[in-house]
Design a protein around this motif. Structure first.
Motif, PDB file in Angstrom:
ATOM      1  N   LEU A 192       1.481   9.191   0.258  1.00  0.00           N
ATOM      2  CA  LEU A 192       1.813  10.275   1.369  1.00  0.00           C
ATOM      3  C   LEU A 192       0.397  10.537   1.987  1.00  0.00           C
ATOM      4  N   ARG A 193      -0.715  10.934   0.931  1.00  0.00           N
ATOM      5  CA  ARG A 193      -1.813  11.587   1.299  1.00  0.00           C
ATOM      6  C   ARG A 193      -2.691  10.509   2.080  1.00  0.00           C
ATOM      7  N   GLU A 194      -2.474   9.270   1.447  1.00  0.00           N
ATOM      8  CA  GLU A 194      -3.651   8.275   1.981  1.00  0.00           C
ATOM      9  C   GLU A 194      -3.027   7.885   3.592  1.00  0.00           C
ATOM     10  N   ASN A 195      -1.697   7.942   3.953  1.00  0.00           N
ATOM     11  CA  ASN A 195      -1.231   7.568   5.144  1.00  0.00           C
ATOM     12  C   ASN A 195      -1.066   8.848   6.223  1.00  0.00           C
ATOM     13  N   SER A 196      -1.208  10.006   5.680  1.00  0.00           N
ATOM     14  CA  SER A 196      -0.969  11.060   6.456  1.00  0.00           C
ATOM     15  C   SER A 196      -2.409  12.037   6.976  1.00  0.00           C
ATOM     16  N   GLY A 197      -3.386  11.679   6.207  1.00  0.00           N
ATOM     17  CA  GLY A 197      -4.705  12.225   6.543  1.00  0.00           C
ATOM     18  C   GLY A 197      -4.658  13.830   6.121  1.00  0.00           C
ATOM     19  N   ILE A 247       7.499  19.176  10.114  1.00  0.00           N
ATOM     20  CA  ILE A 247       6.263  19.651  10.766  1.00  0.00           C
ATOM     21  C   ILE A 247       5.503  18.520  10.299  1.00  0.00           C
ATOM     22  N   LEU A 248       5.383  17.767   9.172  1.00  0.00           N
ATOM     23  CA  LEU A 248       4.532  16.894   9.139  1.00  0.00           C
ATOM     24  C   LEU A 248       4.733  15.832  10.216  1.00  0.00           C
ATOM     25  N   PHE A 249       5.985  15.452  10.313  1.00  0.00           N
ATOM     26  CA  PHE A 249       6.343  14.375  11.367  1.00  0.00           C
ATOM     27  C   PHE A 249       5.851  14.679  12.786  1.00  0.00           C
ATOM     28  N   LEU A 250       5.685  15.866  13.124  1.00  0.00           N
ATOM     29  CA  LEU A 250       4.915  16.313  14.356  1.00  0.00           C
ATOM     30  C   LEU A 250       3.391  16.097  14.412  1.00  0.00           C
ATOM     31  N   ILE A 251       2.653  16.350  13.116  1.00  0.00           N
ATOM     32  CA  ILE A 251       1.451  16.143  12.981  1.00  0.00           C
ATOM     33  C   ILE A 251       0.555  15.044  12.453  1.00  0.00           C
ATOM     34  N   VAL A 252       1.347  14.427  11.728  1.00  0.00           N
ATOM     35  CA  VAL A 252       0.757  13.303  11.100  1.00  0.00           C
ATOM     36  C   VAL A 252       0.489  11.984  12.174  1.00  0.00           C
ATOM     37  N   PRO A 253      -0.344  11.226  11.904  1.00  0.00           N
ATOM     38  CA  PRO A 253      -1.594  11.244  10.987  1.00  0.00           C
ATOM     39  C   PRO A 253      -2.691  12.238  11.597  1.00  0.00           C
ATOM     40  N   VAL A 254      -3.463  13.138  10.540  1.00  0.00           N
ATOM     41  CA  VAL A 254      -4.418  14.101  10.859  1.00  0.00           C
ATOM     42  C   VAL A 254      -5.562  13.225  10.557  1.00  0.00           C
ATOM     43  N   GLU A 261     -13.502  13.750  10.258  1.00  0.00           N
ATOM     44  CA  GLU A 261     -14.823  13.300  10.648  1.00  0.00           C
ATOM     45  C   GLU A 261     -15.066  12.032   9.832  1.00  0.00           C
ATOM     46  N   ASN A 262     -14.561  11.862   8.476  1.00  0.00           N
ATOM     47  CA  ASN A 262     -14.984  10.857   7.796  1.00  0.00           C
ATOM     48  C   ASN A 262     -14.142   9.594   8.167  1.00  0.00           C
ATOM     49  N   LYS A 263     -12.917  10.033   8.678  1.00  0.00           N
ATOM     50  CA  LYS A 263     -12.033   8.658   8.734  1.00  0.00           C
ATOM     51  C   LYS A 263     -11.446   8.874  10.437  1.00  0.00           C
ATOM     52  N   PRO A 264     -12.350   8.713  11.510  1.00  0.00           N
ATOM     53  CA  PRO A 264     -11.508   8.853  12.909  1.00  0.00           C
ATOM     54  C   PRO A 264     -10.746   7.542  13.092  1.00  0.00           C
ATOM     55  N   LEU A 265      -9.676   7.465  13.636  1.00  0.00           N
ATOM     56  CA  LEU A 265      -8.532   6.608  13.990  1.00  0.00           C
ATOM     57  C   LEU A 265      -8.575   6.136  15.433  1.00  0.00           C
ATOM     58  N   ASP A 266      -8.381   4.744  15.616  1.00  0.00           N
ATOM     59  CA  ASP A 266      -8.243   4.275  16.889  1.00  0.00           C
ATOM     60  C   ASP A 266      -6.668   4.369  17.496  1.00  0.00           C
ATOM     61  N   ASP A 267      -6.368   3.851  18.511  1.00  0.00           N
ATOM     62  CA  ASP A 267      -4.869   4.072  19.050  1.00  0.00           C
ATOM     63  C   ASP A 267      -3.737   3.174  18.055  1.00  0.00           C
ATOM     64  N   THR A 268      -4.141   2.427  17.495  1.00  0.00           N
ATOM     65  CA  THR A 268      -3.560   1.083  17.010  1.00  0.00           C
ATOM     66  C   THR A 268      -3.433   1.665  15.381  1.00  0.00           C
ATOM     67  N   GLU A 269      -4.458   2.202  14.849  1.00  0.00           N
ATOM     68  CA  GLU A 269      -4.188   2.939  13.431  1.00  0.00           C
ATOM     69  C   GLU A 269      -3.570   4.030  13.645  1.00  0.00           C
ATOM     70  N   LEU A 270      -3.537   4.650  14.650  1.00  0.00           N
ATOM     71  CA  LEU A 270      -2.685   5.957  14.598  1.00  0.00           C
ATOM     72  C   LEU A 270      -1.057   5.661  14.619  1.00  0.00           C
ATOM     73  N   SER A 286       3.623   5.442  11.718  1.00  0.00           N
ATOM     74  CA  SER A 286       5.125   4.951  11.051  1.00  0.00           C
ATOM     75  C   SER A 286       5.014   4.679   9.688  1.00  0.00           C
ATOM     76  N   LYS A 287       3.928   4.512   9.096  1.00  0.00           N
ATOM     77  CA  LYS A 287       4.010   4.238   7.518  1.00  0.00           C
ATOM     78  C   LYS A 287       4.037   5.955   6.895  1.00  0.00           C
ATOM     79  N   ALA A 288       3.524   6.970   7.295  1.00  0.00           N
ATOM     80  CA  ALA A 288       3.451   8.150   6.970  1.00  0.00           C
ATOM     81  C   ALA A 288       4.962   8.792   7.141  1.00  0.00           C
ATOM     82  N   GLY A 289       5.498   8.300   8.478  1.00  0.00           N
ATOM     83  CA  GLY A 289       6.930   8.815   8.502  1.00  0.00           C
ATOM     84  C   GLY A 289       7.905   8.099   7.823  1.00  0.00           C
ATOM     85  N   PHE A 290       7.916   6.868   7.298  1.00  0.00           N
ATOM     86  CA  PHE A 290       8.750   6.230   6.319  1.00  0.00           C
ATOM     87  C   PHE A 290       8.511   6.852   5.166  1.00  0.00           C
ATOM     88  N   LEU A 291       7.311   7.100   4.556  1.00  0.00           N
ATOM     89  CA  LEU A 291       7.181   7.949   3.241  1.00  0.00           C
ATOM     90  C   LEU A 291       7.809   9.159   3.369  1.00  0.00           C
TER      91      LEU A 291
END
Length: 196
Positions: free
Chosen positions: A67-72, A118-125, A128-137, A142-147
């Motif tokens: 969950l941590r690895e996919n939610s940020g 609340i997690l559904f609404l805000i993840v992924p976060v 600075e160390n791990k910026p995400l592009d649209d595809t990654e977001l 979806s992966k965090a939501g599934f978990l």
């Protein structure tokens, strides 16, 4: 500490012709990460053994780490700070499981439902160390939501089976991730206010 050890180990691999010199950075990075993770895991296991809650800790880590690895969320700036904060989180978890009254565990379904929503609404976060592009977001959302759905379902199933401690452990994984995600959002908004 890990940096020096990983450099030394990588140089030894090159010296023994096990890897090529041009691959030095890749292997050094991989070895350093492996050593850091191993140190984290050994420390967690020692804490779990000290509290006599090793099975509970293992269940928590199985639920929390993916969950941590996919939610940020919040990421420490240095490996040492990351290590201490991670150990503090594990210590907090162990104290909550050991010392929380049964009456608090009764409310795990409500707490997990609130955390999940609340997690559904805000993840992924992003951090600075791990910026995400649209595809990654989209991918991490979806992966965090599934978990989140799986863990929420487990909380409710364990609750129906009257396995309150298991329900509480999974609830804590959702709640800890929520706190980390909110800390990441808070830090990001403070930085943008300072820069803006």
């Amino acid at each position: 500490m890990f940096s020096k050890a990983s450099v030394s180990l990588t140089n030894r691999l090159i010296k023994n012709n096990m890897i090529k010199q041009e691959d030095f950075e890749i292997y050094q990075f991989g070895i350093e990460n492996f050593l850091m993770r191993a140190c984290h895991i050994v420390s967690y296991l020692i804490l779990g053994i000290c509290f006599r809650l090793l099975p509970e800790l293992v269940i928590f880590l199985i639920a929390f780490v993916p969950l941590r690895e996919n939610s940020g969320g919040y990421h420490a700036k240095t490996p040492l700070k990351c290590y201490f904060l991670s150990c503090l989180a594990v210590l907090t978890f162990l104290c909550l499981v050991r010392f929380s009254p049964v009456s608090i565990m009764e409310y795990s379904a409500i707490l997990s439902l609130a955390s999940s929503l609340i997690l559904f609404l805000i993840v992924p976060v992003e951090s600075e160390n791990k910026p995400l592009d649209d595809t990654e977001l989209t991918y991490y959302k979806s992966k965090a939501g599934f978990l989140i759905i799986i863990e929420l379902a487990l909380v409710l199933i364990f609750k129906m089976l009257l396995w309150n401690e298991l329900s509480f452990i999974i609830t804590l994984s959702l709640t800890f991730e929520l706190l980390i995600a909110l800390a990441g959002i808070n830090l990001k908004s403070r930085k943008s206010m300072i820069q803006g």
